[in-house]
Structure formats: structure tokens, C-alpha cells
Design an enzyme around this catalytic site. Structure first.
Site, PDB file in Angstrom:
ATOM      1  N   ASP A  72       0.856  -1.170   0.000  1.00  0.00           N
ATOM      2  CA  ASP A  72       0.000   0.000   0.000  1.00  0.00           C
ATOM      3  C   ASP A  72       0.900   1.230   0.000  1.00  0.00           C
ATOM      4  O   ASP A  72       2.060   1.165   0.401  1.00  0.00           O
ATOM      5  CB  ASP A  72      -0.916  -0.017   1.245  1.00  0.00           C
ATOM      6  CG  ASP A  72      -2.095   0.925   1.054  1.00  0.00           C
ATOM      7  OD1 ASP A  72      -2.938   0.979   1.947  1.00  0.00           O
ATOM      8  OD2 ASP A  72      -2.148   1.605   0.001  1.00  0.00           O
ATOM      9  N   SER A  73       0.345   2.355  -0.470  1.00  0.00           N
ATOM     10  CA  SER A  73       1.192   3.527  -0.797  1.00  0.00           C
ATOM     11  C   SER A  73       1.523   4.390   0.405  1.00  0.00           C
ATOM     12  O   SER A  73       2.330   5.303   0.313  1.00  0.00           O
ATOM     13  CB  SER A  73       0.446   4.399  -1.801  1.00  0.00           C
ATOM     14  OG  SER A  73      -0.865   4.641  -1.290  1.00  0.00           O
ATOM     15  N   GLY A  74       0.904   4.105   1.557  1.00  0.00           N
ATOM     16  CA  GLY A  74       1.201   4.911   2.731  1.00  0.00           C
ATOM     17  C   GLY A  74       0.150   5.978   2.993  1.00  0.00           C
ATOM     18  O   GLY A  74       0.092   6.546   4.077  1.00  0.00           O
ATOM     19  N   GLY A  75      -0.693   6.247   2.008  1.00  0.00           N
ATOM     20  CA  GLY A  75      -1.712   7.285   2.152  1.00  0.00           C
ATOM     21  C   GLY A  75      -2.601   7.023   3.356  1.00  0.00           C
ATOM     22  O   GLY A  75      -2.719   7.824   4.275  1.00  0.00           O
ATOM     23  N   PHE A  76      -3.161   5.846   3.378  1.00  0.00           N
ATOM     24  CA  PHE A  76      -4.107   5.501   4.451  1.00  0.00           C
ATOM     25  C   PHE A  76      -3.439   5.573   5.807  1.00  0.00           C
ATOM     26  O   PHE A  76      -3.991   6.108   6.771  1.00  0.00           O
ATOM     27  CB  PHE A  76      -4.621   4.083   4.208  1.00  0.00           C
ATOM     28  CG  PHE A  76      -5.620   3.601   5.212  1.00  0.00           C
ATOM     29  CD1 PHE A  76      -5.223   2.746   6.247  1.00  0.00           C
ATOM     30  CD2 PHE A  76      -6.940   3.997   5.143  1.00  0.00           C
ATOM     31  CE1 PHE A  76      -6.140   2.289   7.179  1.00  0.00           C
ATOM     32  CE2 PHE A  76      -7.867   3.542   6.079  1.00  0.00           C
ATOM     33  CZ  PHE A  76      -7.463   2.684   7.094  1.00  0.00           C
ATOM     34  N   ASP A 134      -2.645   8.155  -2.288  1.00  0.00           N
ATOM     35  CA  ASP A 134      -3.993   8.741  -2.282  1.00  0.00           C
ATOM     36  C   ASP A 134      -4.350   9.262  -0.899  1.00  0.00           C
ATOM     37  O   ASP A 134      -3.652   8.996   0.075  1.00  0.00           O
ATOM     38  CB  ASP A 134      -5.009   7.663  -2.673  1.00  0.00           C
ATOM     39  CG  ASP A 134      -5.050   6.536  -1.626  1.00  0.00           C
ATOM     40  OD1 ASP A 134      -3.994   6.234  -1.037  1.00  0.00           O
ATOM     41  OD2 ASP A 134      -6.127   5.976  -1.406  1.00  0.00           O
ATOM     42  N   GLN A 162     -11.547   6.983  -5.416  1.00  0.00           N
ATOM     43  CA  GLN A 162     -12.098   7.546  -4.195  1.00  0.00           C
ATOM     44  C   GLN A 162     -13.486   8.138  -4.488  1.00  0.00           C
ATOM     45  O   GLN A 162     -14.119   7.725  -5.468  1.00  0.00           O
ATOM     46  CB  GLN A 162     -11.140   8.613  -3.622  1.00  0.00           C
ATOM     47  CG  GLN A 162      -9.794   8.056  -3.134  1.00  0.00           C
ATOM     48  CD  GLN A 162      -9.910   7.206  -1.879  1.00  0.00           C
ATOM     49  OE1 GLN A 162     -10.943   7.162  -1.215  1.00  0.00           O
ATOM     50  NE2 GLN A 162      -8.835   6.491  -1.562  1.00  0.00           N
ATOM     51  N   GLY A 178     -11.383   4.353   0.277  1.00  0.00           N
ATOM     52  CA  GLY A 178     -12.361   5.195   0.961  1.00  0.00           C
ATOM     53  C   GLY A 178     -13.574   4.446   1.478  1.00  0.00           C
ATOM     54  O   GLY A 178     -14.585   5.047   1.830  1.00  0.00           O
ATOM     55  N   ASP A 227      -8.087  -7.114   1.251  1.00  0.00           N
ATOM     56  CA  ASP A 227      -7.106  -7.324   2.328  1.00  0.00           C
ATOM     57  C   ASP A 227      -7.687  -6.810   3.630  1.00  0.00           C
ATOM     58  O   ASP A 227      -8.519  -5.892   3.607  1.00  0.00           O
ATOM     59  CB  ASP A 227      -5.822  -6.529   2.021  1.00  0.00           C
ATOM     60  CG  ASP A 227      -5.973  -5.087   2.481  1.00  0.00           C
ATOM     61  OD1 ASP A 227      -6.621  -4.305   1.752  1.00  0.00           O
ATOM     62  OD2 ASP A 227      -5.497  -4.755   3.592  1.00  0.00           O
ATOM     63  N   CYS A 258     -13.211 -27.596  10.131  1.00  0.00           N
ATOM     64  CA  CYS A 258     -11.913 -27.056   9.704  1.00  0.00           C
ATOM     65  C   CYS A 258     -10.823 -28.113   9.849  1.00  0.00           C
ATOM     66  O   CYS A 258     -10.780 -28.844  10.839  1.00  0.00           O
ATOM     67  CB  CYS A 258     -11.560 -25.826  10.559  1.00  0.00           C
ATOM     68  SG  CYS A 258      -9.997 -25.055  10.072  1.00  0.00           S
ATOM     69  N   CYS A 313      -7.436 -27.299   9.523  1.00  0.00           N
ATOM     70  CA  CYS A 313      -6.137 -26.603   9.590  1.00  0.00           C
ATOM     71  C   CYS A 313      -5.252 -27.276  10.629  1.00  0.00           C
ATOM     72  O   CYS A 313      -5.698 -28.117  11.428  1.00  0.00           O
ATOM     73  CB  CYS A 313      -6.358 -25.132   9.937  1.00  0.00           C
ATOM     74  SG  CYS A 313      -6.669 -24.810  11.695  1.00  0.00           S
ATOM     75  N   CYS A 354      -6.667 -27.023  14.160  1.00  0.00           N
ATOM     76  CA  CYS A 354      -7.853 -27.860  14.429  1.00  0.00           C
ATOM     77  C   CYS A 354      -7.518 -29.343  14.429  1.00  0.00           C
ATOM     78  O   CYS A 354      -8.162 -30.135  15.116  1.00  0.00           O
ATOM     79  CB  CYS A 354      -8.935 -27.553  13.399  1.00  0.00           C
ATOM     80  SG  CYS A 354      -9.656 -25.926  13.678  1.00  0.00           S
ATOM     81  N   HIS A 359      -5.453 -20.607  12.395  1.00  0.00           N
ATOM     82  CA  HIS A 359      -6.841 -21.012  12.128  1.00  0.00           C
ATOM     83  C   HIS A 359      -7.632 -19.905  11.421  1.00  0.00           C
ATOM     84  O   HIS A 359      -8.283 -20.153  10.409  1.00  0.00           O
ATOM     85  CB  HIS A 359      -7.558 -21.405  13.429  1.00  0.00           C
ATOM     86  CG  HIS A 359      -9.039 -21.566  13.204  1.00  0.00           C
ATOM     87  ND1 HIS A 359      -9.594 -22.709  12.632  1.00  0.00           N
ATOM     88  CD2 HIS A 359     -10.053 -20.702  13.390  1.00  0.00           C
ATOM     89  CE1 HIS A 359     -10.890 -22.536  12.503  1.00  0.00           C
ATOM     90  NE2 HIS A 359     -11.214 -21.324  12.956  1.00  0.00           N
TER      91      HIS A 359
HETATM   92  C1  LIG Z   1      -9.760  -1.170   7.207  1.00  0.00           C
HETATM   93  N1  LIG Z   1     -10.373  -0.326   6.223  1.00  0.00           N
HETATM   94  C2  LIG Z   1      -9.628   0.238   5.234  1.00  0.00           C
HETATM   95  N2  LIG Z   1     -10.144   1.146   4.373  1.00  0.00           N
HETATM   96  C3  LIG Z   1      -9.119   1.506   3.569  1.00  0.00           C
HETATM   97  C4  LIG Z   1      -9.058   2.473   2.548  1.00  0.00           C
HETATM   98  C5  LIG Z   1      -7.820   2.713   1.918  1.00  0.00           C
HETATM   99  C6  LIG Z   1      -7.695   3.751   0.906  1.00  0.00           C
HETATM  100  O1  LIG Z   1      -8.658   4.453   0.546  1.00  0.00           O
HETATM  101  N3  LIG Z   1      -6.451   3.963   0.381  1.00  0.00           N
HETATM  102  C7  LIG Z   1      -5.371   3.204   0.740  1.00  0.00           C
HETATM  103  N4  LIG Z   1      -4.181   3.488   0.144  1.00  0.00           N
HETATM  104  N5  LIG Z   1      -5.448   2.204   1.644  1.00  0.00           N
HETATM  105  C8  LIG Z   1      -6.660   1.963   2.276  1.00  0.00           C
HETATM  106  C9  LIG Z   1      -6.729   0.988   3.316  1.00  0.00           C
HETATM  107  C10 LIG Z   1      -5.532   0.170   3.750  1.00  0.00           C
HETATM  108  C11 LIG Z   1      -5.620  -1.202   3.095  1.00  0.00           C
HETATM  109  N6  LIG Z   1      -4.608  -2.107   3.575  1.00  0.00           N
HETATM  110  C12 LIG Z   1      -7.967   0.797   3.955  1.00  0.00           C
HETATM  111  N7  LIG Z   1      -8.324  -0.007   5.014  1.00  0.00           N
HETATM  112 ZN   LIG Z   2      -8.906 -24.540  12.012  1.00  0.00          ZN
END
Ligand SMILES: CNc1nc2cc3c(=O)[nH]c(N)nc3c(CCN)c2[nH]1
Ligand SMILES: [Zn+2]
Length: 370
Positions: A92-96, A146, A189, A216, A266, A304, A306, A309, A335
Site C-alpha cells: 500500500d502507498s502509505g496514504g491511508f 492517495d 475515491q 475510501g 485485504d 476445519c 487446519c 484444528c 486457524h
Molecule cells: C480497514 N479499512 C480500510 N479502508 C481503507 C481504505 C484505503 C484507501 O482508501 N487507500 C489506501 N491506500 N489504503 C486503504 C486501506 C488500507 C488497506 N490495507 C484501507 N483499510
Molecule cells: Zn482450524
């Protein structure tokens, strides 16, 4: 090298089956990506991640820029070597993180001035700087820099923020153009405003990125609002490119996202809740520290298979948490990640076999969702 193949789209929903090919291997979609923010998926070794079926993991520009710093990772030969992970990595770019972790930050056209959440020292990240850091990290898929706007926010704020993010995306694309072996995704966004989402999506698509994230969202809004914005936005996204919903999520959020045409997601949820003893099972979530499990020698989840388990009981894992033994966090993490990754594999199989909605409804009934 980067290729996305759309293999199948469901008849009764926007769910789709795909395959991404990168220099570090293939990724079958829809896919859940475990988060390894500081070059580790907490408590897991790379071998354990492969064992449970992780095809790709996330890491983070902001955190790695702060610690250990790009010089060390550059000397190590990049992030894959540094953390000994030879499959795909998305950063991820670091923005968040700048917006969610550091305080007294100042957003300018140039970039974001902020104080490190570690030692308070003054820092600055621009779109170009974010691309440079991700280039040193050597991740296979990188994100444009972003602003993930807060929720709720006014139409005016979101409009300004979204248009600045578009200008930043253009700068990222410009700055990245001669970096091979890395694929840049644009981030759409627009907050919870459909008119702004449409503008952002159309302009991002015109910039011709190789894949697109929807940013967003998963910022505290109700699930049905997220679903509504998601359903609206995916219709503006090209069919032949991956769609990545950032920051999602729990099983229901993942099912809803796949149903609306998302390929990648993610979230720190499964690993974070595991470390405080919350376990995902087919009967919903259980708090393993609860005394009710004191003499319960059954596995965490009957359905499960895993490592956790197959080898340990609820009583034993509850004991580990009760005496603060690290193994408890590890077993719960194995798990929870396996549970989500296996659910995504079942989702892929259900799209292949044309029974996705049936699988979703069956899962919801067992899990106790509405
Ligand atoms: C937990 N909720 C969440 N909303 C996100 C929005 C952005 C988002 O709008 N931009 C960026 N760059 N990352 C986001 C992330 C981090 C993702 N690993 C978010 N995580
Ligand atoms: Zn399990």
C-alpha cells in the site's frame, strides 16, 4: 510481468473468477490477502503462510519507510529477500496510514507533511516519494498515493480530496512509467457520493492503470452503504482488469464484495482478532478465553482441517491465552487465516460450479448472519 485473465463471470451476480500472473507467481481470484504491515504477517513464518494457502501478502510503505528504513531493505536486495517471501507482495502507498496513524499532518498539493507516530519527527511523503519507496521495496503490485478521506465527510471535502487524489495518481503514473517488474494500481475515491465516485472512476480508467482499487470504504460506514457504493462503482471499472477492495474484511464483507464484482481484498481483521483470542468458526465468532471452553476438548471448528484444528483442543488454546503463552496467538492466527483463505477457495469453486449464491446463503445461515 503482469497479466490478468478473467476466466468466468457468474450468471446470477457480478461474482467473477480470474487469474493474475506476476513475476513471483500466480494468484487465483477472488483472493483474500493477509496483511504483513511491517514485513511480517504477525506470528506467522513464510512456510506457515504457504501451508495455509496464502498466495500473496500485503506490506506497507509508510511503516517500512519509518522502520527499518529503505536503505536497509535496499541493501537486503528488496522486501522479498529481506523477509524471505518468494511469492507476490502488494504494498500500500502509505496514504491511508499517514491519515490513520500520524497526527498534525498537513495535506498540500505537493504531498503530506506529518509527524512520525514513532518518535514525532517531521516527515513528508509525496506521490513521487511513495513510488520511489515502493520501487526500492520491490513489491509486485504497488498502489498510487492517495487520500483515504474520513467518514462521514461533506460533499465539498470529498470533491476536493478526490480531485487531488486524481492529480496525485497522474503524478504517480508519470513517475512510475519506466519502472518495470512492478504494476501500479490506481485507487478510486469519492466517499459515499455516487456522483464523485463516477468522476473518480472514469478519470482513473482514462489514465489506463493495470488494475484498480476501490478506496475510501470500510471506514466505519454501515455494510449496506458500502455495498451500495461498491455495486455502483464496479460498473465503471473495466472487466479485464483486477478490482481490489481495500481494507475488507470479515466473511460477510468478503461475500458481499465478491458478489459485487471484487477480485481482491485485504484486512488485518483475521490476524488482529486472533491475537486477542477471537476465533472465526462456521458457527460464528467465539471468544476462546471464555470459561465455557475450560474442559471443551473439541477442535475450534468441526468443519476445519487446519493445523490448529487437527492438533489442539479449545481447552488447550484457551489455557494458552489464559497464561499469555505466545503459541495461543499463533494457533489462533493459523486457524483464522486458514478459515478465510479456505472460504475464498470455496467461493472460487462455487463460481466455477455456478452455485456462488447458494454457497453464500448456506454459509450465512450456519455463521448466523441475517
Ligand atoms: C480497514 N479499512 C480500510 N479502508 C481503507 C481504505 C484505503 C484507501 O482508501 N487507500 C489506501 N491506500 N489504503 C486503504 C486501506 C488500507 C488497506 N490495507 C484501507 N483499510
Ligand atoms: Zn482450524
Amino acid at each position: 510481468m503482469f497479466k490478468f485473465e478473467l476466466l468466468k463471470t457468474a450468471k446470477d451476480s457480478k461474482a467473477r473468477l480470474g487469474k493474475i500472473t506476476t513475476n513471483h507467481g500466480e494468484i487465483e481470484t477472488p483472493i483474500f490477502m493477509p496483511v504483513g504491515t511491517r514485513a511480517t504477517v504477525k506470528t506467522m513464518t513464510p512456510d506457515e503462510l504457504k501451508e495455509i494457502g496464502s498466495q500473496i501478502i500485503l506490506s506497507n510503505t509508510y511503516h517500512l519507510f519509518l522502520r527499518p528504513g529503505t536503505e536497509i531493505i535496499e541493501k537486503a536486495g528488496g522486501l522479498h529477500k529481506f523477509m524471505n517471501w518468494d511469492k507476490p507482495i502488494l504494498t500500500d502507498s502509505g496514504g491511508f496510514q499517514v491519515f490513520s496513524l500520524s497526527d498534525n499532518r498537513k495535506i498540500t498539493e505537493e504531498g503530506v507533511h506529518f509527524r512520525s507516530h514513532i518518535d514525532g519527527s517531521k516527515m513528508f511523503i509525496s506521490p513521487e516519494k511513495s513510488i520511489d519507496i515502493q520501487n526500492i521495496l520491490g513489491s509486485d503490485i504497488i498502489m498510487a498515493f492517495d487520500e483515504c478521506a474520513p467518514y462521514p465527510a461533506s460533499h465539498e471535502y470529498i470533491d476536493d480530496s478526490m480531485r487531488r487524489t486524481l492529480r496525485w495518481a497522474k503524478r504517480c503514473k508519470e513517475h512510475h512509467k519506466n519502472i518495470d517488474n512492478q504494476t501500479l494500481f490506481g485507487i478510486i475515491q469519492g466517499g459515499m457520493y455516487k456522483d464523485l465516485r463516477e468522476i473518480s472512476a472514469r478519470e482513473m480508467v482514462d489514465m489506463d492503470f493495470k488494475g484498480y482499487s476501490i478506496g475510501g470504504l470500510s471506514v466505519g460506514e454501515p455494510l449496506d452503504l458500502m455495498n451500495d457504493i461498491l455495486d455502483f462503482t464496479t460498473d465503471f471499472m473495466p472487466e479485464n482488469k483486477p478490482r481490489y477492495l481495500m481494507g475488507v474484511g470479515s466473511p460477510d464483507y468478503l461475500f458481499e464484495a465478491v458478489e459485487r464484482g471484487i477480485d481482491m481484498a485485504d484486512c488485518v481483521l483475521p490476524t488482529r482478532i486472533a491475537r486477542n483470542g477471537t476465533v472465526l468458526t462456521h458457527k460464528g465468532r467465539i471468544a476462546i478465553k471464555n470459561a465455557v471452553y475450560k474442559e471443551d476438548f473439541s477442535r475450534l471448528d468441526e468443519d476445519c482441517d487446519c493445523y490448529t484444528c487437527k492438533n489442539f483442543s479449545k481447552a488447550y488454546i484457551r489455557h494458552l491465552f489464559n497464561v499469555d503463552e505466545i503459541l495461543g496467538m499463533r494457533l489462533a492466527t493459523i486457524h483464522n487465516l486458514y478459515f478465510l483463505l479456505q472460504t475464498m477457495k470455496n467461493i472460487r469453486d462455487s463460481i466455477k460450479g455456478d452455485y456462488f449464491l447458494e454457497y453464500k446463503n448456506d454459509f450465512y445461515k450456519k455463521f448466523g448472519y441475517k
